[in-house]
Design a protein around this motif. Structure first.
Motif, PDB file in Angstrom:
ATOM      1  N   VAL A  92      17.397  38.668  62.719  1.00  9.65           N
ATOM      2  CA  VAL A  92      18.447  37.825  62.159  1.00  9.65           C
ATOM      3  C   VAL A  92      18.397  37.949  60.645  1.00  9.65           C
ATOM      4  N   ASP A  93      19.563  37.954  60.027  1.00 11.93           N
ATOM      5  CA  ASP A  93      19.691  38.022  58.572  1.00 11.93           C
ATOM      6  C   ASP A  93      20.637  36.902  58.158  1.00 11.93           C
ATOM      7  N   HIS A  94      20.153  35.982  57.340  1.00 11.03           N
ATOM      8  CA  HIS A  94      20.988  34.853  56.891  1.00 11.03           C
ATOM      9  C   HIS A  94      20.998  34.811  55.377  1.00 11.03           C
ATOM     10  N   ARG A  95      22.171  34.571  54.840  1.00  9.29           N
ATOM     11  CA  ARG A  95      22.329  34.553  53.389  1.00  9.29           C
ATOM     12  C   ARG A  95      22.888  33.215  52.936  1.00  9.29           C
ATOM     13  N   PHE A  96      22.249  32.638  51.904  1.00 14.52           N
ATOM     14  CA  PHE A  96      22.790  31.483  51.209  1.00 14.52           C
ATOM     15  C   PHE A  96      23.620  32.005  50.025  1.00 14.52           C
ATOM     16  N   ASP A  97      23.862  31.216  49.026  1.00 14.72           N
ATOM     17  CA  ASP A  97      24.708  31.676  47.922  1.00 14.72           C
ATOM     18  C   ASP A  97      24.110  32.870  47.192  1.00 14.72           C
ATOM     19  N   LYS A  98      22.861  32.762  46.751  1.00 16.20           N
ATOM     20  CA  LYS A  98      22.224  33.831  45.991  1.00 16.20           C
ATOM     21  C   LYS A  98      20.908  34.296  46.604  1.00 16.20           C
ATOM     22  N   VAL A  99      20.513  33.674  47.695  1.00 15.89           N
ATOM     23  CA  VAL A  99      19.227  33.967  48.323  1.00 15.89           C
ATOM     24  C   VAL A  99      19.465  34.175  49.819  1.00 15.89           C
ATOM     25  N   GLY A 100      18.692  35.087  50.413  1.00 13.93           N
ATOM     26  CA  GLY A 100      18.778  35.311  51.848  1.00 13.93           C
ATOM     27  C   GLY A 100      17.408  35.594  52.427  1.00 13.93           C
ATOM     28  N   PHE A 101      17.336  35.585  53.763  1.00 12.33           N
ATOM     29  CA  PHE A 101      16.075  35.903  54.418  1.00 12.33           C
ATOM     30  C   PHE A 101      16.352  36.685  55.694  1.00 12.33           C
ATOM     31  N   THR A 102      15.346  37.431  56.150  1.00 11.36           N
ATOM     32  CA  THR A 102      15.414  38.162  57.407  1.00 11.36           C
ATOM     33  C   THR A 102      14.176  37.868  58.235  1.00 11.36           C
ATOM     34  N   LEU A 103      14.344  37.894  59.554  1.00 11.14           N
ATOM     35  CA  LEU A 103      13.249  37.800  60.511  1.00 11.14           C
ATOM     36  C   LEU A 103      13.474  38.873  61.573  1.00 11.14           C
ATOM     37  N   GLU A 104      12.412  39.603  61.925  1.00  9.43           N
ATOM     38  CA  GLU A 104      12.531  40.672  62.911  1.00  9.43           C
ATOM     39  C   GLU A 104      11.305  40.742  63.803  1.00  9.43           C
ATOM     40  N   ALA A 105      11.521  41.171  65.033  1.00 16.03           N
ATOM     41  CA  ALA A 105      10.441  41.487  65.971  1.00 16.03           C
ATOM     42  C   ALA A 105      10.758  42.835  66.596  1.00 16.03           C
ATOM     43  N   GLU A 106       9.767  43.717  66.636  1.00 13.87           N
ATOM     44  CA  GLU A 106       9.981  45.071  67.137  1.00 13.87           C
ATOM     45  C   GLU A 106       8.818  45.511  68.009  1.00 13.87           C
TER      46      GLU A 106
END
Length: 295
Positions: A92-106
């Motif tokens: 999942v990739d989520h973005r706020f106004d100037k900051v974002g984060f990602t979480l992944e499982a592989e």
């Protein structure tokens, strides 16, 4: 462009920097003004008969969140080890106004040769002309091997170990149509890799760009430059140097790629590169990446 993931993350995803890099901890999103979803199909091969086929999808949930799914298979034949690996990734990739984060499982690997499970996260800060990101990755590694008892009976055992990776990436627009990328990643293993069973046979993974993201890396570094020619056409050149955590062998690669539209909602990327390692034969690799966009 997710340069850390070996060959798998293309020019069309320049909104944010992989590992995977694969390859490798940073995920990317399709252009928010262009697609509500995106499907990509990537085929890669090198002159030593390694090849891979992957599919990647991004689905927009609202205007600021992307769900990521990827799956594929790769083959890495070699005299001592022949790995037929499968991969599946959720993120999942989520973005706020100037900051974002990602979480992944592989999960990646061949149950009879080598398996890895990766859990990663990153945070990125983005402005009009620049972006920087910081990532963390935890990898669980399973190496099966066989031992022969005193009566000649064969037993199957598995060595488990863990590794932690820390990454940094950045890109900046130098002019209206020019952008520069750079990144680095460092791994720390909980055990001495040199004493593990079968480790010499598995060391070849770090000598191929198609399996680099799932190899036993000590670190990787890259720098790249990108030129926008307009009309959805991009050209890039990338230089990278990676070092094996097993024997300190280095892999140097140079890669060029061009992205251009072939339909109203379809793009094609073509890439070609060359890799040279201290202890393995150098060679060329290349591939095609098709993208289909929708709303």
């Amino acid at each position: 462009m997710r340069f850390c993931r070996a060959v798998g993350w293309p020019l069309a995803l320049t909104a944010a920097l992989a590992p995977a890099l694969f390859s490798q901890a940073q995920s990317t999103r399709p252009d928010e003004d262009r697609a509500g979803w995106m499907l990509g199909v990537n085929a890669q091969a090198d002159e030593h008969d390694a090849h891979s086929l992957y599919a990647t999808s991004y689905v927009g949930v609202g205007s600021r969140t992307w769900l990521i799914f990827a799956a594929g298979k790769s083959s890495s034949p070699i005299e001592s080890t022949d790995i037929e690996a499968s991969m599946i990734l959720l993120g999942v990739d989520h973005r706020f106004d100037k900051v974002g984060f990602t979480l992944e499982a592989e999960q990646w690997g061949d149950s009879g040769e080598l398996e890895t499970r990766d859990y990663s996260g990153s945070v990125y800060f983005e402005r009009d002309r620049w972006r920087i990101g910081f990532g963390y990755q935890h990898r669980n590694i399973e190496i099966p091997f066989t031992v022969t008892g005193p009566l000649g009976r064969t037993f199957t055992r598995t060595v488990d170990l863990a590794a932690d990776g820390f990454s940094f990436d950045a890109n900046v627009a130098l002019a209206e149509r020019w952008r520069v990328y750079l990144g680095l990643e460092q791994f720390d293993y909980e055990r001495d890799l040199a004493v593990l069973p079968r480790i010499a046979a598995l060391n070849f993974l770090s000598a191929s760009t198609l399996t680099l993201a799932n190899s036993f890396l000590d670190h990787d570094r890259f720098v790249a430059v990108e030129r926008d020619f307009g009309k959805a056409t991009l050209l890039s050149l990338r230089l990278a140097k990676d070092r094996s955590a097993i024997d300190d062998a280095e892999l140097e690669t140079i890669e060029g790629a061009v992205l251009f539209p072939i339909g109203g909602r379809v793009d094609l990327e073509v890439n070609l590169g060359h890799g040279a390692s201290d202890f393995f034969e150098s060679g060329y690799y290349g591939g095609l990446f098709f993208f289909i966009y929708g709303r």
